[in-house]
Enzyme design. Structure first.
Site, PDB file in Angstrom:
ATOM      1  N   GLY A  22       3.564  -3.112   1.269  1.00 50.33           N
ATOM      2  CA  GLY A  22       2.728  -3.523   2.418  1.00 50.33           C
ATOM      3  C   GLY A  22       3.548  -3.444   3.687  1.00 50.33           C
ATOM      4  O   GLY A  22       4.518  -2.685   3.765  1.00 50.33           O
ATOM      5  N   SER A  74       9.934  -2.556   0.377  1.00 48.04           N
ATOM      6  CA  SER A  74       9.709  -1.297   1.084  1.00 48.04           C
ATOM      7  C   SER A  74       8.236  -1.187   1.446  1.00 48.04           C
ATOM      8  O   SER A  74       7.441  -2.055   1.105  1.00 48.04           O
ATOM      9  CB  SER A  74      10.105  -0.121   0.198  1.00 48.04           C
ATOM     10  OG  SER A  74       9.144   0.012  -0.834  1.00 48.04           O
ATOM     11  N   LYS A  75       7.905  -0.093   2.110  1.00 45.28           N
ATOM     12  CA  LYS A  75       6.532   0.113   2.570  1.00 45.28           C
ATOM     13  C   LYS A  75       5.508   0.000   1.445  1.00 45.28           C
ATOM     14  O   LYS A  75       4.366  -0.375   1.682  1.00 45.28           O
ATOM     15  CB  LYS A  75       6.406   1.486   3.232  1.00 45.28           C
ATOM     16  CG  LYS A  75       6.955   1.520   4.635  1.00 45.28           C
ATOM     17  CD  LYS A  75       6.163   2.496   5.495  1.00 45.28           C
ATOM     18  CE  LYS A  75       6.677   2.496   6.911  1.00 45.28           C
ATOM     19  NZ  LYS A  75       7.473   3.681   7.205  1.00 45.28           N
ATOM     20  N   ARG A  76       5.933   0.353   0.241  1.00 44.63           N
ATOM     21  CA  ARG A  76       5.035   0.254  -0.919  1.00 44.63           C
ATOM     22  C   ARG A  76       4.459  -1.157  -1.056  1.00 44.63           C
ATOM     23  O   ARG A  76       3.394  -1.348  -1.611  1.00 44.63           O
ATOM     24  CB  ARG A  76       5.820   0.521  -2.216  1.00 44.63           C
ATOM     25  CG  ARG A  76       5.929   1.949  -2.590  1.00 44.63           C
ATOM     26  CD  ARG A  76       6.610   2.114  -3.926  1.00 44.63           C
ATOM     27  NE  ARG A  76       7.887   1.424  -4.043  1.00 44.63           N
ATOM     28  CZ  ARG A  76       8.137   0.441  -4.877  1.00 44.63           C
ATOM     29  NH1 ARG A  76       7.190   0.006  -5.682  1.00 44.63           N
ATOM     30  NH2 ARG A  76       9.321  -0.127  -4.920  1.00 44.63           N
TER      31      ARG A  76
END
Ligand code: GLU
Length: 470
Positions: A245, A241-243
């Site tokens: 990167g 996920s965006k976490r």
């Protein structure tokens, strides 16, 4: 029979690498068997869908080179058709109207959880009397699908037989109260109408597949063959996920990743050709790809590996091609002075060190301007030697005298001077590099000197000599 496959992204965000991964497996499988690959944009959720995102998704798939043979189809063009099929289920007695409001549903769900009862829909509207229906007639109503008793099972191409007790599935909504279809209804209707033979998608959709199988049965249609592949994980082994990167395909483009490297990298996240081969061009991937070599376990998205692989693809590019790609980077833009020959020489010596296109900008600054400072570690190591001024001054003189300013002449002048001084050539090379580039590392110094040219080299050596005096 030739396969018909699809990728069905929802335009609620950019093209996620997870969706690109699924698209790639569908595309490889279809190309291998000479079938048809369809692009379908699942934009039934009017509030969350954004047509600008559809454009980005289309652009991303094009950039990856995953060409579709048919489409893009937009589900938002087909609302009346989904309604027709929802009504059909209603007529067949396989669906029923639900008048519950979201607030009521939420309230009852909370109550059920607090009493440790099942959270699924309680079928409140299943057997409403005509009188009750009349009372609710002004309320917006959804259509729910009635889940029959028994077990639901199907043969998954990767997981073999999977089965679920239908008790665990709730009577899900097929047509929302605003008249738009739920994902499961629209997906089944379209997969059926488009003649999809193989659905290859992420494991996160297994829960939906049980519902979809029940819909196929209710309509009396033959379901496609399903393969649910493992998801891509982040380095902490949770779903990517965006976490972790960047997750948008176009972010990788912006960072200077080549689409052919990203395709190769994604192919290997959960599939292998059965040996240790890693670098495989698109045509080889098509030839080698097979669904039974998909792995059952999820793979970690290792950015270091992607960058390494990208470096390998960069090395394969010709100088002209690589320069064009570097110049096309939106940001950071590289200076692009004339003549092109000058840029091509820089590309040629930096190529083996580049892992991303953007590395060119990072590594090439000193070709465009004199260094404004020297790396402090280099100053301590090379500029603090007492003889360095005298040595650099001699280098400057020797370079000035050179008639031919090319790699051979430059190298032999430096080596000759070193032997005359009775020192190792490295004792000249390191301070020259620092004086000319401001850095302690980089590609072959003799090439750098040649590319910079006599005038810039002498000027920079003089500047360094001034710096050493202070
Ligand atoms: N719109 C769904 C998604 O983006 C498609 C799932 C499917 O392949 O059926 O996840």
């Amino acid at each position: 029979m030739k396969p018909v496959t699809r990728i069905a992204p929802s335009p609620t965000g950019f093209l996620h690498v997870g969706t690109a991964h699924t698209a790639l497996y569908n595309w490889l499988f279809t190309r291998k068997h000479g079938g048809k690959f369809i692009l379908r944009i699942e934009d039934t959720d009017i509030k969350r869908s954004d047509s600008a995102m559809s454009d980005v998704i289309i652009e991303s798939l094009k950039w990856l080179g995953l060409k579709w043979d048919d489409g893009p189809y937009f589900q938002s063009d087909k609302f009346p058709i989904y309604k027709k099929y929802a009504d059909l289920l209603l007529e067949k007695g396989k669906g029923y109207f639900c008048y519950c409001t979201p607030e009521e549903l939420e309230e009852r769900k909370k109550e059920a959880i607090s009493q440790k009862k099942t959270r699924k829909y309680d079928r409140k509207c299943l057997d409403l009397s005509d009188f009750e229906k009349e009372k609710l007639k002004d309320r917006p109503k959804a259509i729910r699908f009635f889940i029959p008793d028994g077990k639901v099972s199907f043969e998954d191409g990767l997981h073999n037989k999977v089965e679920r007790d239908s008790q665990d599935i709730e009577d899900f909504v097929i047509l929302k109260s605003d008249g738009t279809p739920s994902y499961n209804l629209a997906c089944v209707v379209d997969d059926y109408e488009l003649g999809i033979t193989n659905v290859i998608r992420g494991e996160d959709h297994l829960v939906n597949t049980f519902k979809q199988i029940l819909l196929y049965k209710a309509f009396g249609w033959k379901p496609p063959e399903f393969v649910h592949h493992p998801m891509i994980l982040g380095t902490d082994r949770s779903k990517l996920s965006k976490r972790h990167g960047a997750v948008s395909v176009l972010d990788y483009k912006k960072q200077g990743i080549l689409s052919e490297a990203l395709v190769n990298f994604l192919a290997l996240l959960g599939w292998s050709p059965g040996n240790d081969r890693e670098i495989m061009l698109r045509d080889e991937l098509i030839e080698l790809f097979s669904l039974d070599r998909l792995s059952l376990t999820a793979s970690v998205f290792d950015i270091k590996k992607l960058e390494w692989m990208n470096g390998e693809y960069i090395k394969k590019l010709g100088d002209e091609e690589l320069l064009d790609r570097v110049l096309n980077l939106p940001e950071p833009r590289t200076p692009n002075p004339e003549p092109r020959e000058y840029m091509l020489k820089i590309v040629n010596i930096l190529k083996p060190r580049m892992q991303k296109l953007t590395d060119f900008v990072k590594f090439s600054d000193y070709f465009f301007e004199d260094p404004t400072q020297y790396e402090s570690e280099g100053v301590d190591k090379y500029f603090k030697i007492p003889e360095v001024s005298q040595r650099l001054s001699l280098v400057k003189d020797r370079f000035s005298e050179l008639k031919e300013f090319n790699v051979e002449a430059i190298e032999s002048a430096v080596r000759k001077l070193a032997s005359e001084l009775g020192i190792k050539a490295a004792l000249l090379i390191h301070p020259i590099r620092l004086a000319l580039t401001g850095k302690t590392g980089g590609p072959s110094l003799f090439h750098i000197v040649e590319i910079l040219g006599k005038e810039a080299v002498i000027r920079r050596l003089k500047k360094a000599l001034l710096f050493l005096k202070t």
